[in-house]
Design a protein around this motif. Structure first.
Motif, short mmCIF file in Angstrom:
data_model
loop_
_atom_site.label_atom_id
_atom_site.label_comp_id
_atom_site.label_asym_id
_atom_site.label_seq_id
_atom_site.Cartn_x
_atom_site.Cartn_y
_atom_site.Cartn_z
N ARG A 6 1.00 -1.22 0.50
CA ARG A 6 -0.13 0.00 0.32
C ARG A 6 1.14 1.44 0.29
O ARG A 6 -0.09 2.21 0.44
CB ARG A 6 -1.14 -0.15 1.16
N ARG A 7 2.04 1.03 -0.22
CA ARG A 7 3.37 2.71 -0.41
C ARG A 7 2.92 3.09 -1.05
O ARG A 7 2.29 3.12 -2.15
CB ARG A 7 4.27 1.41 -0.28
N GLU A 8 3.09 4.09 -0.69
CA GLU A 8 2.52 6.09 -1.75
C GLU A 8 3.44 6.90 -1.87
O GLU A 8 4.40 6.14 -0.56
CB GLU A 8 1.06 6.09 -1.37
N PHE A 9 3.53 7.68 -2.74
CA PHE A 9 4.88 8.10 -3.14
C PHE A 9 4.24 9.94 -3.50
O PHE A 9 3.24 9.38 -3.97
CB PHE A 9 5.35 7.70 -4.09
N LEU A 10 5.36 9.95 -3.76
CA LEU A 10 5.16 11.74 -4.06
C LEU A 10 5.36 12.43 -5.67
O LEU A 10 5.14 11.27 -6.17
CB LEU A 10 5.95 12.76 -3.29
N VAL A 11 4.79 12.98 -5.45
CA VAL A 11 4.25 13.70 -6.93
C VAL A 11 5.81 14.12 -8.48
O VAL A 11 6.57 14.35 -7.51
CB VAL A 11 3.65 14.84 -6.72
N GLU A 604 3.22 20.29 -5.78
CA GLU A 604 3.99 19.72 -5.28
C GLU A 604 3.77 20.51 -3.72
O GLU A 604 3.83 20.13 -2.18
CB GLU A 604 5.35 20.31 -5.24
N THR A 605 4.23 22.20 -3.73
CA THR A 605 3.73 23.01 -2.82
C THR A 605 2.69 22.51 -2.36
O THR A 605 2.36 22.75 -0.87
CB THR A 605 3.24 24.23 -3.18
N LYS A 606 1.71 22.38 -2.98
CA LYS A 606 0.34 22.34 -1.97
C LYS A 606 0.33 20.61 -0.85
O LYS A 606 -0.19 20.32 -0.26
CB LYS A 606 -0.46 21.45 -2.66
N GLN A 607 0.95 19.68 -1.89
CA GLN A 607 0.99 18.29 -1.64
C GLN A 607 2.12 18.16 0.02
O GLN A 607 1.72 17.84 0.95
CB GLN A 607 2.87 17.33 -1.99
#
Length: 670
Positions: A6-11, A604-607
């Protein structure tokens, strides 16, 4: 099929084509060897007429010189007609790798150890690391790999992947977009094989679509932006199966034979049978795209090792056109205790590792034995939050324990009762600093409150907090639960990685000192997982998770997966869209909702803003506790083991040291 993570990653930024011109093993990925153009002979000057000579049959043309070179063992097989030429095996668009130090030499066997048969992560880190995309060695970017490039639509909803022309599976069969279509149509969309669809392939609550464009191109299309997809893909391992091979085990394509086969194999159903056949560590016949192909599978019974040999159809070459890998064979001894792996290393029987045995308390003996064992150290710089994360089971099946555990002040009191400095001095030779599981100082997401709160050793404060909660002491000096029953906690510890059993014995002593009766139960890793997955544990210990990018595996801040020891039932509820597990309270749901929002955010800023909210909420809720920041890590390698950088980020989500490309490691010959 092995359960997907279930690992999730950044944009990755939207609308930009990402191509295979990225750093590899500390250097730039090199251009492919130039294609030789045929040269034309100069015209001969006119000659005077001469007496005609009898004509001769023209000589047969010499065979075209190969663009690529290969291991001597493979060259011999080509000569004997057992393999096609190397040019056809690597494909027309192989990935070209610049070696870290220099072009290597063919040969040798890389020996290491597995801590029991469940220690498969080490297999993935050393030989099972060819994912669609992968991490660069510095962990700052995701780079092409199996996919030579990709395009992302400006709205972040459509991803187009371009495969390498002529790439093949280890049995010589074509590797094409059809393998991904099969994965989508017959695995993901098959509710028997995939009851819960992987979260990384869902947006806005809906499963994405996979569309074939041509043999080398396919698209993943989503209802909403999938801002985490690219970084997520390189954490999913080889989710794509060899479709031509696996169809024979799929009930859709081979119903009668599959039903007979799984019954004969005494499997529960065809799904279990299929999963075993699709497991590359258990089934040596399964084709792969890895640099090495399993030949001696990770079997049961009295098997003492797993072995692999070079894949003759591997699709990477170095800057001089040498087909990789350099190392011939892999050998993994199956050893049930850490001390057994340590002994092998001291005897010079481990060629490279930074797993299980390279602990602070072992460094002195490894230092003294360097000359005898013919090895040296390299730096293993951990990207984990911490070496020890301790969690009470907040979804405990016993209502009385659950009621106590869910009191935040109870967790805070136990944290203050821990003498972290004594644990650090005793088990890590003083190398550490009191710390909760939280992003590293080097991370752009560093959160000081989450990292440092409640780490002061204060027995008086802990005692008062427990008294104020109304947890009265019995005649034996141990506290009672709110329901009047004795309060007793068992901390379950897997026999792996860190000196957890020793540390938890110290924690048990500290907690008993404030009236909380505590015992420690050490167990084999598979049993630990069975208890945790069944939600049968009081408390458990594991390492911290992602400490750099943070949200790729937020197990200690979000009830994220089965690895979230503090809330397994809540994680199951979230992952199954409410079909399994237990609905969490509002405080836990907040971070579920924020994480869903994060996955659908491409900016990315919103992330970063969303990540801060998640960390703020985790600091408020305080679901788990830690002991220390990571110690200064190290690994060992034989003195002739080359092309491994001297400093390697150690991180499970990049399958470390996979990001340094083990296929270009080699043994330097004397």
């Amino acid at each position: 099929m092995r359960k997907l993570s279930r690992r999730e990653f950044l944009v990755i930024g939207g609308g930009v084509a990402v191509t295979a011109t990225v750093a590899a093993c500390g250097g730039q990925q090199a251009p492919a060897p130039a294609k030789a153009e045929p040269t034309k002979a100069p015209a001969a000057p006119a000659a005077p007429a001469a007496k005609a000579e009898p004509t001769k049959a023209p000589a047969a043309p010499a065979p075209a010189a190969s663009k690529y070179k290969e291991a001597p063992t493979l060259a011999a097989m080509v000569k004997d007609g057992k393999l096609p030429p190397v040019d056809t095996r690597v494909g027309s668009e192989p990935m070209v790798i610049k070696p870290f130090e220099k072009v290597g030499q063919y040969g040798g066997k890389w020996r290491s150890g597995l801590l029991g048969r469940s220690d498969t992560p080490w297999l993935g880190r050393t030989m099972g690391n060819d994912t669609l995309a992968r991490w660069a060695p510095d962990l700052k970017s995701v780079v092409p790999n199996v996919a030579q490039k990709w395009d992302i639509s400006p709205d972040g909803k459509e991803f187009t992947f371009y495969l390498r022309k002529g790439m093949k599976w280890s049995d010589g069969s074509p590797f094409t977009a059809d393998d991904f279509v099969y994965w989508y149509d017959d695995i993901i969309m098959n509710d028997e094989l995939t009851r819960v669809k992987p979260a990384w392939f869902r947006t806005a609550g809906k499963v994405g679509k996979l569309v074939k464009v041509d043999d080398q191109t396919f698209k993943m299309v989503f209802e909403a932006p999938n801002g985490l997809l690219i970084k997520n893909l390189n954490g999913q391992g080889q989710f794509f199966p060899p479709s031509a091979y696996m169809k024979q085990f799929h009930i859709k394509y081979n119903k009668e034979k599959v039903e007979a086969a799984y019954k004969e194999a005494k499997q529960q159903d065809w799904v279990a049978y299929y999963g075993q056949k699709n497991d590359q560590w258990l089934n040596a016949d399964r084709p792969t795209v890895m640099a090495w192909k399993v030949v001696g599978a990770l079997g049961a019974g009295d098997a003492t090792q797993m072995t692999a040999t070079r894949n003759p159809f591997y699709w990477k070459v170095d800057t001089e056109g040498n087909q990789l890998p350099y190392i011939d064979d892999m050998q993994y001894s199956i050893i049930e205790k850490v001390d057994g792996i340590t002994l092998k290393a001291l005897n010079g029987e481990i060629d490279m590792t930074d797993r299980h045995i390279t602990t602070p308390d072992n460094k002195a003996v490894f230092t003294d034995n360097k000359a005898k064992g013919s090895y040296e150290f390299f730096i293993s710089k951990s990207a984990f939050e911490c070496p020890t994360a301790l969690a009470l089971n907040l979804t405990h099946k016993d209502p009385g324990l659950r009621e106590v555990f869910q009191k935040k002040d109870f967790r805070i009191a136990l944290s203050h009762a821990i003498n972290r400095k004594e644990i650090i001095d005793t088990t890590y030779v003083g190398d550490g600093e009191p710390r909760q599981p939280a992003p590293l100082d080097e991370s752009p997401h560093f959160h000081e409150r989450l990292a440092k709160q409640y780490t002061e050793f204060d027995v008086a404060k802990a005692t008062k907090m427990l008294d104020d909660l109304g947890l009265k002491k019995g005649a034996d000096g141990m506290r009672m639960r709110f329901d009047g029953k004795p309060l007793a906690i068992t901390i379950e510890v897997a026999q792996a990685f860190e000196p957890w059993a020793q540390q938890m014995e110290m924690v048990a002593r500290y907690w008993k000192a404030v009236g909380v009766n505590t015992t420690v139960k050490a167990m084999e890793r598979s049993l630990f997982y069975a208890h945790k997955d069944a939600n049968d544990h009081d408390a458990g210990v594991w390492t911290g998770a992602d400490g750099m990018v943070v949200m790729m595996d937020p197990r200690w801040t979000v009830a994220f997966s089965g690895e979230s020891l503090w809330g397994v039932a809540w994680a199951n509820w979230w992952n199954s869209a409410g079909k399994q597990g237990e609905e969490p309270p509002a405080e836990v749901k907040k971070n579920h909702d924020l994480y869903d929002k994060l996955r659908e955010t491409a900016d990315e800023t919103k992330q970063k803003e969303i990540v801060k909210q998640i960390l703020d909420n985790a600091a408020d809720y305080f679901p788990c506790m830690g002991i220390t920041r990571y110690y200064k890590g190290y690994g060992i390698r034989k003195t002739n083991f080359k092309n491994l950088p001297n400093e390697v980020w150690g991180w499970h989500l990049c399958n470390s040291p996979a990001q340094t490309m083990p296929e270009q490691y080699y043994f330097e010959k004397a």
